[in-house]
Motif scaffolding. Structure first.
Motif, PDB file in Angstrom:
ATOM      1  N   THR A  54       0.983  -0.931   0.104  1.00  0.00           N
ATOM      2  CA  THR A  54       0.112   0.067   0.021  1.00  0.00           C
ATOM      3  C   THR A  54       0.854   1.426   0.117  1.00  0.00           C
ATOM      4  OG1 THR A  54      -0.166  -0.022   2.763  1.00  0.00           O
ATOM      5  CG2 THR A  54      -2.226  -1.013   1.376  1.00  0.00           C
ATOM      6  N   LEU A  57       1.852   1.142  -3.718  1.00  0.00           N
ATOM      7  CA  LEU A  57       0.344   2.188  -4.428  1.00  0.00           C
ATOM      8  C   LEU A  57       0.076   3.502  -4.054  1.00  0.00           C
ATOM      9  CD1 LEU A  57      -1.935   1.294  -5.493  1.00  0.00           C
ATOM     10  CD2 LEU A  57      -3.241   0.843  -3.544  1.00  0.00           C
ATOM     11  N   MET A  58       1.005   3.501  -2.809  1.00  0.00           N
ATOM     12  CA  MET A  58       0.563   5.775  -2.444  1.00  0.00           C
ATOM     13  C   MET A  58       2.120   6.710  -2.797  1.00  0.00           C
ATOM     14  SD  MET A  58       0.584   7.458   0.892  1.00  0.00           S
ATOM     15  CE  MET A  58       2.217   6.807   1.740  1.00  0.00           C
ATOM     16  N   TYR A  61       0.802   6.385  -7.317  1.00  0.00           N
ATOM     17  CA  TYR A  61      -0.245   7.481  -7.142  1.00  0.00           C
ATOM     18  C   TYR A  61      -0.295   8.517  -6.872  1.00  0.00           C
ATOM     19  CZ  TYR A  61      -4.802   9.503  -7.095  1.00  0.00           C
ATOM     20  OH  TYR A  61      -5.967  10.198  -7.844  1.00  0.00           O
ATOM     21  N   PHE A  64       1.592  10.265 -10.233  1.00  0.00           N
ATOM     22  CA  PHE A  64       0.769  10.653 -11.422  1.00  0.00           C
ATOM     23  C   PHE A  64      -0.065  11.532 -11.333  1.00  0.00           C
ATOM     24  CE2 PHE A  64       1.725   6.180 -12.394  1.00  0.00           C
ATOM     25  CZ  PHE A  64       1.663   6.632 -13.575  1.00  0.00           C
ATOM     26  N   HIS A  65      -0.742  12.663  -9.682  1.00  0.00           N
ATOM     27  CA  HIS A  65      -1.419  12.691  -8.881  1.00  0.00           C
ATOM     28  C   HIS A  65      -0.248  14.413  -9.006  1.00  0.00           C
ATOM     29  CE1 HIS A  65      -3.867  16.024  -6.828  1.00  0.00           C
ATOM     30  NE2 HIS A  65      -2.803  15.508  -5.874  1.00  0.00           N
ATOM     31  N   TYR A  70      -4.965  15.327 -10.111  1.00  0.00           N
ATOM     32  CA  TYR A  70      -6.509  14.989 -10.419  1.00  0.00           C
ATOM     33  C   TYR A  70      -7.317  15.622  -9.958  1.00  0.00           C
ATOM     34  CZ  TYR A  70      -4.207  10.923 -12.529  1.00  0.00           C
ATOM     35  OH  TYR A  70      -3.399   9.580 -13.112  1.00  0.00           O
ATOM     36  N   GLY A  73      -7.745  13.715  -5.867  1.00  0.00           N
ATOM     37  CA  GLY A  73      -6.295  13.372  -5.922  1.00  0.00           C
ATOM     38  C   GLY A  73      -5.581  13.230  -4.908  1.00  0.00           C
ATOM     39  N   ILE A  76      -7.769  11.261  -1.779  1.00  0.00           N
ATOM     40  CA  ILE A  76      -7.325   9.480  -2.347  1.00  0.00           C
ATOM     41  C   ILE A  76      -6.100   9.046  -2.188  1.00  0.00           C
ATOM     42  CG2 ILE A  76      -6.837   8.211  -4.374  1.00  0.00           C
ATOM     43  CD1 ILE A  76      -8.450   8.955  -6.156  1.00  0.00           C
ATOM     44  N   LEU A  77      -5.312  10.601  -1.538  1.00  0.00           N
ATOM     45  CA  LEU A  77      -3.712  10.143  -1.253  1.00  0.00           C
ATOM     46  C   LEU A  77      -4.187  10.579   0.113  1.00  0.00           C
ATOM     47  CD1 LEU A  77      -2.105  12.278  -3.234  1.00  0.00           C
ATOM     48  CD2 LEU A  77      -1.312  10.109  -2.989  1.00  0.00           C
ATOM     49  N   LEU A  80      -4.826   7.133   1.262  1.00  0.00           N
ATOM     50  CA  LEU A  80      -4.285   5.498   1.062  1.00  0.00           C
ATOM     51  C   LEU A  80      -3.185   5.810   2.754  1.00  0.00           C
ATOM     52  CD1 LEU A  80      -3.513   5.667  -2.459  1.00  0.00           C
ATOM     53  CD2 LEU A  80      -4.406   3.947  -1.315  1.00  0.00           C
TER      54      LEU A  80
END
Length: 97
Positions: A54, A57-58, A61, A64-65, A70, A73, A76-77, A80
């Motif tokens: 995770t 993944l964080m 992300y 990308f953010h 986003y 975004g 979501i962060l 996470l």
């Protein structure tokens, strides 16, 4: 890849918390879990440090953010991050009992 893994195995950082207090910290196992993941042992890596996946993944992300900005975004962060904190705390509590 074998040279990178060998380098990482030969140069593991020592945990000051464990060295001075004799108890593992909340991050103990992360280096070994990364090495196991690089070797392809996904299950062993998860058993060593469950929050690694995770966290990866964080950070992916987050990259990308930062690049694409986003709209939701940041939310979501935040989720996470909270998920990672919960996984790390639960894993730590299981380790010390």
């Amino acid at each position: 890849m074998d040279k990178i893994i060998a380098f990482l195995e030969d140069n593991l950082l020592t945990c000051s918390w464990k060295q001075y207090l004799g108890q593992e910290c909340m991050g103990c196992g992360m280096q070994r879990a990364i090495i196991l993941l690089l070797k392809g042992d996904i299950i062993g890596s998860f058993k060593m440090y469950p929050a690694l996946f995770t966290l990866l993944l964080m950070f992916i992300y987050l990259a990308f953010h930062l690049k694409y900005d986003y709209k939701k975004g940041h939310l979501i962060l935040r989720y996470l991050f909270i998920l990672n904190v919960i996984i790390i705390l639960v894993n730590y509590l299981i380790k010390i009992t």
